[in-house]
Design a protein around this motif. Sequence first.
Motif, PDB file in Angstrom:
ATOM      1  N   PRO A 110       0.506  -1.204  -0.149  1.00  0.00           N
ATOM      2  CA  PRO A 110       0.427   0.309   0.362  1.00  0.00           C
ATOM      3  C   PRO A 110       0.643   1.556   0.334  1.00  0.00           C
ATOM      4  N   ARG A 111       2.090   1.710   0.033  1.00  0.00           N
ATOM      5  CA  ARG A 111       3.023   2.518   0.616  1.00  0.00           C
ATOM      6  C   ARG A 111       3.734   2.770  -0.848  1.00  0.00           C
ATOM      7  N   MET A 112       4.011   1.815  -1.585  1.00  0.00           N
ATOM      8  CA  MET A 112       4.251   1.427  -2.697  1.00  0.00           C
ATOM      9  C   MET A 112       3.173   2.215  -3.372  1.00  0.00           C
ATOM     10  N   LEU A 113       2.005   1.832  -3.889  1.00  0.00           N
ATOM     11  CA  LEU A 113       1.049   2.127  -4.537  1.00  0.00           C
ATOM     12  C   LEU A 113       0.258   3.328  -3.983  1.00  0.00           C
ATOM     13  N   LYS A 114       1.133   4.181  -2.779  1.00  0.00           N
ATOM     14  CA  LYS A 114       0.354   5.654  -2.975  1.00  0.00           C
ATOM     15  C   LYS A 114      -1.016   6.517  -3.342  1.00  0.00           C
ATOM     16  N   ARG A 115      -1.703   4.494  -2.494  1.00  0.00           N
ATOM     17  CA  ARG A 115      -2.860   5.254  -3.051  1.00  0.00           C
ATOM     18  C   ARG A 115      -4.172   6.217  -1.768  1.00  0.00           C
ATOM     19  N   GLU A 116      -3.416   6.138  -0.793  1.00  0.00           N
ATOM     20  CA  GLU A 116      -3.949   6.447   0.630  1.00  0.00           C
ATOM     21  C   GLU A 116      -3.277   6.969   1.511  1.00  0.00           C
ATOM     22  N   SER A 117      -3.858   7.937   2.554  1.00  0.00           N
ATOM     23  CA  SER A 117      -2.486   8.347   2.768  1.00  0.00           C
ATOM     24  C   SER A 117      -1.595   7.233   4.419  1.00  0.00           C
ATOM     25  N   VAL A 118      -0.198   7.828   4.620  1.00  0.00           N
ATOM     26  CA  VAL A 118       0.443   6.718   6.003  1.00  0.00           C
ATOM     27  C   VAL A 118      -0.595   6.421   6.658  1.00  0.00           C
ATOM     28  N   ARG A 152      -1.070 -15.974   8.718  1.00  0.00           N
ATOM     29  CA  ARG A 152      -2.343 -15.664   8.925  1.00  0.00           C
ATOM     30  C   ARG A 152      -1.635 -14.066   8.711  1.00  0.00           C
ATOM     31  N   VAL A 153      -0.609 -14.275   8.989  1.00  0.00           N
ATOM     32  CA  VAL A 153      -0.513 -12.875   8.930  1.00  0.00           C
ATOM     33  C   VAL A 153      -0.222 -12.596   6.936  1.00  0.00           C
ATOM     34  N   ALA A 154       0.065 -13.687   6.293  1.00  0.00           N
ATOM     35  CA  ALA A 154       0.363 -13.948   4.805  1.00  0.00           C
ATOM     36  C   ALA A 154      -0.889 -13.243   4.800  1.00  0.00           C
ATOM     37  N   ILE A 155      -1.945 -14.056   5.198  1.00  0.00           N
ATOM     38  CA  ILE A 155      -3.655 -13.682   4.908  1.00  0.00           C
ATOM     39  C   ILE A 155      -3.981 -12.015   5.824  1.00  0.00           C
ATOM     40  N   ALA A 156      -3.316 -11.295   6.717  1.00  0.00           N
ATOM     41  CA  ALA A 156      -3.709 -10.054   6.471  1.00  0.00           C
ATOM     42  C   ALA A 156      -3.015  -9.094   4.769  1.00  0.00           C
ATOM     43  N   ARG A 157      -1.914  -9.797   5.314  1.00  0.00           N
ATOM     44  CA  ARG A 157      -0.848  -8.319   4.213  1.00  0.00           C
ATOM     45  C   ARG A 157      -2.012  -8.807   2.518  1.00  0.00           C
ATOM     46  N   ALA A 158      -2.503 -10.120   2.505  1.00  0.00           N
ATOM     47  CA  ALA A 158      -3.388 -10.094   0.934  1.00  0.00           C
ATOM     48  C   ALA A 158      -4.865  -8.968   1.279  1.00  0.00           C
ATOM     49  N   LEU A 159      -5.114  -8.425   2.741  1.00  0.00           N
ATOM     50  CA  LEU A 159      -6.760  -7.937   2.496  1.00  0.00           C
ATOM     51  C   LEU A 159      -5.970  -7.101   2.681  1.00  0.00           C
ATOM     52  N   MET A 160      -4.683  -6.406   2.790  1.00  0.00           N
ATOM     53  CA  MET A 160      -4.083  -4.561   2.863  1.00  0.00           C
ATOM     54  C   MET A 160      -4.865  -4.112   1.935  1.00  0.00           C
ATOM     55  N   LEU A 161      -5.258  -4.198   0.967  1.00  0.00           N
ATOM     56  CA  LEU A 161      -5.163  -4.224  -0.157  1.00  0.00           C
ATOM     57  C   LEU A 161      -6.540  -4.043  -1.018  1.00  0.00           C
TER      58      LEU A 161
ATOM     59  N   ALA B 123       5.391 -10.649  -4.439  1.00  0.00           N
ATOM     60  CA  ALA B 123       5.319  -8.638  -4.915  1.00  0.00           C
ATOM     61  C   ALA B 123       4.465  -8.778  -6.063  1.00  0.00           C
ATOM     62  N   LYS B 124       4.649  -9.385  -6.895  1.00  0.00           N
ATOM     63  CA  LYS B 124       3.627  -9.717  -8.182  1.00  0.00           C
ATOM     64  C   LYS B 124       2.252  -9.314  -8.047  1.00  0.00           C
ATOM     65  N   VAL B 125       2.228 -10.041  -7.125  1.00  0.00           N
ATOM     66  CA  VAL B 125       0.354 -11.037  -6.473  1.00  0.00           C
ATOM     67  C   VAL B 125      -0.004  -9.335  -6.091  1.00  0.00           C
ATOM     68  N   LEU B 126       1.153  -8.556  -4.601  1.00  0.00           N
ATOM     69  CA  LEU B 126       0.480  -6.975  -4.037  1.00  0.00           C
ATOM     70  C   LEU B 126       0.892  -6.435  -5.159  1.00  0.00           C
ATOM     71  N   GLY B 127       1.072  -6.142  -6.474  1.00  0.00           N
ATOM     72  CA  GLY B 127       1.301  -5.051  -6.794  1.00  0.00           C
ATOM     73  C   GLY B 127       2.351  -4.400  -7.584  1.00  0.00           C
ATOM     74  N   LEU B 128       3.227  -5.342  -6.876  1.00  0.00           N
ATOM     75  CA  LEU B 128       5.110  -3.721  -7.062  1.00  0.00           C
ATOM     76  C   LEU B 128       4.868  -4.152  -8.282  1.00  0.00           C
ATOM     77  N   SER B 129       5.605  -2.872  -9.003  1.00  0.00           N
ATOM     78  CA  SER B 129       6.398  -3.531 -10.424  1.00  0.00           C
ATOM     79  C   SER B 129       7.582  -4.241 -10.226  1.00  0.00           C
ATOM     80  N   LYS B 130       8.279  -4.791 -10.837  1.00  0.00           N
ATOM     81  CA  LYS B 130       9.259  -5.329 -10.720  1.00  0.00           C
ATOM     82  C   LYS B 130      10.815  -4.177 -10.438  1.00  0.00           C
TER      83      LYS B 130
END
Lengths: 250, 217
Positions: A110-118, A152-161, B123-130
């Motif tokens: 989410p921080r990389m995608l920069k769609r919302e505030s920190v 469980r962390v991996a699931i939470a990570r997937a849900l972040m987006l 990383a890819k599935v999370l939408g990160l670029s290369k």
Amino acid sequence: MSNMIEVSDLQKSFGKLDVLKKVSFNIQAGEAVAVIGPSGSGKSTMLRSLVHLEEITGGSIFIQGKPLVENGKYASGASIREITASMGMVFQHFNLFPHLTVRGNLELAPRMLKRESVKEITTRSENLLSKVGLAEKADVYPAKLSGGQKQRVAIARALMLNPDILLFDEPTSALDPELTGEVLRVIRQLAEENMTMIVVTHEMNFARDVADRVIFMDNGEITESGTPEQIFDHPQQERTRIFLNQETRV
Amino acid sequence: MDYIIQISGPMLEGARTTILLFLIVILVSIPLGFLVTLMAKSVIKPVAWIAHTYIYVMRGTPLLLQLLFFCFGLPQIPVIGEYLVMDRFVAASLGFILNYGAYFAEIFRGGMLSIDKGQHEAAKVLGLSKWQTLRKVILAQMFRVALPAVANESISLVKDTALLYAVAVPELLNYAKTAVNRDFTVTPFVVAGVIYLLMTLVLTLFFKALEKRFKFE
């Protein structure tokens, strides 16, 4: 009826070997679908092709009405990224980022995608960690977690987006038996919240209890699908019966 | 004792050249090595081919030959040679940078190979670029894996700086040899040895601390 995923005549071959032979199915919004079947039946390949981790050789995949690939022709790179962004994926081996803390794992994308505030991002990561019962592990590195905690962390990570669809590729297969329960509970809760999901699994009891629909795959084909009662109690195909007998014996 | 103090001055002067060369080479050859690693993995075949050839040539010939080539060989090339006359220290630095860049490239390539492909997939599935994946996911992990080998190369570099002797750039060993010849005593060699040990000790402690810092536990 709104189809979240429409797959038709999906084909995938490695050289002469056909891993997927004209696989077709639809997934509706809010549906939890379990995919079962013997190892090497193409379950994971099918799942991975939905998020473009595998290139298919033929057929079509529509995600929320948009073509990811149509008759074997892929959309442009930008469209592929846009379409697959609506899906989250949980892997058998977790694939957490070992150099980041639990919080860092959740917040990186989410921080990389920069769609919302920190602020929004950190609030959500805290909420999701509480949801999977790991609020107190936020600043720990994955190396210090058990397998069940990692998943469980991996699931939470997937849900972040905020995905519309969540894909699980054998989420408990790498776990010690006593740790599968905590992960399955989280997945069950998501199903109860009507998250659209496909779960490739070897946990027959879980498939029976949680899934709205069960798809049985064998040798690169969907040979049978139906409600859990139909598949587990009244399987029509001989192959399904043999598989279920083997699975329930162990 | 007085003698040691007396020769220490000029020898530390020489050590300054040694340290300067070390810093220049480390600071340039590590990024160069990383760049070459990326080139070697490039899908554009000629780019990968250039990187592999470069690594092969630099690893497959003696460093001493390379230094002699840059200092004394280049100016001998017909027509363009006269434009290639460099200060010997600069020429030697270039030789060291190119040589160590190749070794660092191989170290980093090894580090890359150790990273599970699941990291790229996640990383890819999370939408990160290369590029984002490389920067935020791969680099830190690669660096962690490569760290012991980088430490090793750095210590080798400290000792390899003594090859400046062969191209007559005055540095630590050069001063020691001069003093030995002049004063008929072995002491300057011992002093030089101690100075090298001190430099490698600093490096050893530095990399130990780095490894601790990048343990991710």
